[in-house]
Design a protein around this motif. Structure first.
Motif, short mmCIF file in Angstrom:
data_model
loop_
_atom_site.label_atom_id
_atom_site.label_comp_id
_atom_site.label_asym_id
_atom_site.label_seq_id
_atom_site.Cartn_x
_atom_site.Cartn_y
_atom_site.Cartn_z
N ARG A 177 0.87 -1.02 0.07
CA ARG A 177 0.04 -0.07 -0.07
C ARG A 177 0.80 1.15 0.01
N GLU A 178 2.02 1.38 1.01
CA GLU A 178 2.57 2.55 0.90
C GLU A 178 3.26 2.77 -0.35
N ASN A 179 3.84 1.89 -1.07
CA ASN A 179 4.46 2.21 -2.34
C ASN A 179 3.45 2.58 -3.54
N TYR A 180 2.47 1.97 -3.45
CA TYR A 180 1.40 2.39 -4.59
C TYR A 180 0.82 3.75 -4.12
N GLU A 181 0.68 4.21 -2.82
CA GLU A 181 0.26 5.53 -2.51
C GLU A 181 1.20 6.59 -2.94
N GLU A 182 2.43 6.22 -2.93
CA GLU A 182 3.48 7.09 -3.15
C GLU A 182 3.43 7.41 -4.65
N ARG A 183 3.13 6.43 -5.37
CA ARG A 183 2.97 6.80 -6.88
C ARG A 183 1.45 7.23 -7.47
N LEU A 184 0.37 6.90 -6.57
CA LEU A 184 -0.83 6.96 -7.15
C LEU A 184 -1.59 7.88 -6.14
N GLY A 185 -1.20 8.43 -5.03
CA GLY A 185 -1.89 9.39 -4.19
C GLY A 185 -2.63 8.37 -3.08
N PRO A 186 -3.29 9.08 -2.07
CA PRO A 186 -3.87 8.27 -1.00
C PRO A 186 -5.04 7.15 -1.49
N ALA A 187 -5.08 5.99 -0.90
CA ALA A 187 -6.05 5.29 -0.95
C ALA A 187 -7.20 5.16 -0.04
N LYS A 188 -8.37 4.79 -0.38
CA LYS A 188 -9.44 4.62 0.52
C LYS A 188 -9.84 3.08 0.50
N LYS A 189 -9.49 2.50 1.68
CA LYS A 189 -9.75 1.00 1.81
C LYS A 189 -11.06 0.68 2.10
N GLY A 190 -11.87 -0.23 1.54
CA GLY A 190 -13.29 -0.66 1.82
C GLY A 190 -13.54 -2.10 1.52
N PRO A 191 -14.68 -2.41 1.71
CA PRO A 191 -14.88 -3.99 1.70
C PRO A 191 -14.89 -4.35 0.16
N SER A 192 -14.69 -5.61 -0.13
CA SER A 192 -14.82 -6.04 -1.81
C SER A 192 -15.95 -7.20 -1.79
N THR A 193 -16.83 -7.16 -2.67
CA THR A 193 -17.62 -8.12 -3.00
C THR A 193 -17.33 -9.46 -3.89
N MET A 194 -16.17 -9.43 -4.22
CA MET A 194 -15.30 -10.18 -4.82
C MET A 194 -14.99 -11.68 -4.17
N SER A 195 -14.75 -11.54 -2.88
CA SER A 195 -14.72 -12.62 -2.12
C SER A 195 -14.44 -11.95 -0.74
N ARG A 196 -14.69 -12.90 0.36
CA ARG A 196 -14.23 -12.63 1.63
C ARG A 196 -12.83 -12.24 1.87
N LEU A 197 -11.87 -12.75 1.02
CA LEU A 197 -10.58 -12.71 1.12
C LEU A 197 -10.09 -11.40 0.44
N HIS A 198 -10.91 -10.54 0.04
CA HIS A 198 -10.40 -9.36 -0.65
C HIS A 198 -10.92 -7.92 0.04
N ASP A 199 -10.02 -6.94 -0.28
CA ASP A 199 -10.18 -5.56 0.19
C ASP A 199 -10.30 -4.90 -1.13
N ALA A 200 -10.94 -3.71 -1.23
CA ALA A 200 -10.97 -2.79 -2.20
C ALA A 200 -10.14 -1.57 -1.95
N TYR A 201 -9.27 -1.16 -2.82
CA TYR A 201 -8.66 0.27 -2.31
C TYR A 201 -8.67 1.02 -3.55
N TYR A 202 -9.43 2.37 -3.41
CA TYR A 202 -9.82 3.01 -4.07
C TYR A 202 -8.75 4.20 -4.39
N PHE A 203 -8.13 4.71 -5.28
CA PHE A 203 -7.15 5.70 -5.47
C PHE A 203 -8.00 6.86 -6.22
N ALA A 204 -8.61 7.83 -5.48
CA ALA A 204 -9.42 8.90 -6.18
C ALA A 204 -8.43 9.63 -7.16
N ASP A 205 -7.47 10.03 -7.03
CA ASP A 205 -6.36 10.59 -7.92
C ASP A 205 -6.41 10.22 -9.31
N ALA A 206 -6.41 8.73 -9.32
CA ALA A 206 -6.44 8.07 -10.54
C ALA A 206 -7.81 7.44 -11.03
#
Length: 229
Positions: free
Chosen positions: A177-206
C-alpha cells in the motif's frame, strides 16, 4: 398513333432533363479550382458540453469531415483530451451540434480548439472526384468549454496515473500500500464483494480501484472507478 407520339415526346423531354442535370453537375465540378478550396468555421458553446458548429465551404459536396474539440496546448505524448465525430456536409453551409458528453471520458473545463478537418483520402470517397482533387484542409478556432467542471490539471494527472497503471500493473502482482500510495496518491480502503478474502483500495487521484487478496498480499485485478469487485 396520337398516344404513341405523346409517349415518345414525353420520353424525349425526360431524357433532355436528365442530360441537363448531369451536364450541370459536370459543369459545376469542372468549375471547381482545388487551389481555392476552403473551409470557414464558427463555433459557439451551448451549455457546458455542447458546441454548435457553422461550417461553410466551397468544396463540391457532399464531402465528409471530422468535427471535434481538443484541449488547447496538448503535447503529442499527452493522453488526448477531446472528442470528435465524422459528419457529412451536404451543402455549402452546414450547422452541426457536437455533444462532448459522448466522449469516452468527461472533458474538463478549459480552453479548447474547435476543429474541422477535411482529408481527401476518405472525405471525398462517395462518388465525388472533383472534391478528391482538393488538398487536405485543417481549420481550428478557440473555444471556452465548461465541460464537467473538473480543472485541467486534475484531469491530466488522472490520465497520466491511469496510463502508468495500464502499463505497469498486471494481475496478481505483489501488493504494498505504501508504495502504491507514493505513486498514485492516497487510497481509501473498503470491503470487496469479490470474496471474503479481498479488500478494495480506491485511488481517487487515478479513479482506479485495486482489488487486493489480503491472504496472498497481491493485487488480484484493478478496475476503473470506485468499485467493489
Amino acid at each position: 398513333m396520337k398516344y404513341l407520339w405523346a409517349f415518345a415526346f414525353l420520353c424525349s423531354v425526360t431524357a433532355c432533363s436528365e442530360q441537363a442535370v448531369d451536364g450541370g453537375a459536370a459543369a459545376s465540378n469542372a468549375a471547381f479550382d482545388p487551389e481555392t478550396a476552403q473551409l470557414d468555421v464558427q463555433a459557439v458553446s451551448q451549455g457546458d458540453t455542447k458546441v454548435q458548429f457553422t461550417i461553410k465551404t466551397n468544396l463540391p459536396t457532399p464531402v465528409e469531415v471530422m468535427v471535434g474539440v481538443s484541449l488547447e496546448g496538448q503535447n503529442p505524448k499527452d493522453v488526448f483530451i477531446g472528442h470528435s465525430e465524422r459528419i457529412t456536409l451536404e451543402t455549402s453551409e452546414t450547422t452541426f451540434v457536437l455533444d462532448t458528453s459522448n466522449a469516452r471520458d468527461a472533458l474538463p473545463a478549459g480552453e479548447y480548439l474547435a476543429e474541422v478537418n477535411f482529408y481527401n483520402r476518405w472525405g471525398a470517397e462517395n462518388g465525388n472526384p472533383a472534391a478528391k482533387t482538393a488538398p487536405d484542409i485543417e481549420v481550428s478556432v478557440p473555444l471556452s468549454l465548461g465541460g464537467s467542471g473538473e480543472n485541467r490539471a486534475d484531469a491530466e494527472r488522472r490520465n497520466e496515473l491511469q496510463r502508468w497503471v495500464m502499463s505497469n500493473i498486471g494481475m496478481n502482482v505483489p501488493w504494498n500500500r505504501e508504495n502504491y500510495e507514493e505513486r498514485l496518491g492516497p487510497a481509501k480502503k473498503g470491503p470487496s464483494t469479490m470474496s471474503r478474502l479481498h479488500d478494495a483500495y480506491y485511488f481517487a487521484d487515478a479513479d482506479i480501484t485495486f482489488l487486493v487478496n489480503r491472504v496472498k498480499n497481491e493485487v488480484t485485478v484493478w478496475r476503473m472507478g470506485d468499485v467493489t469487485e
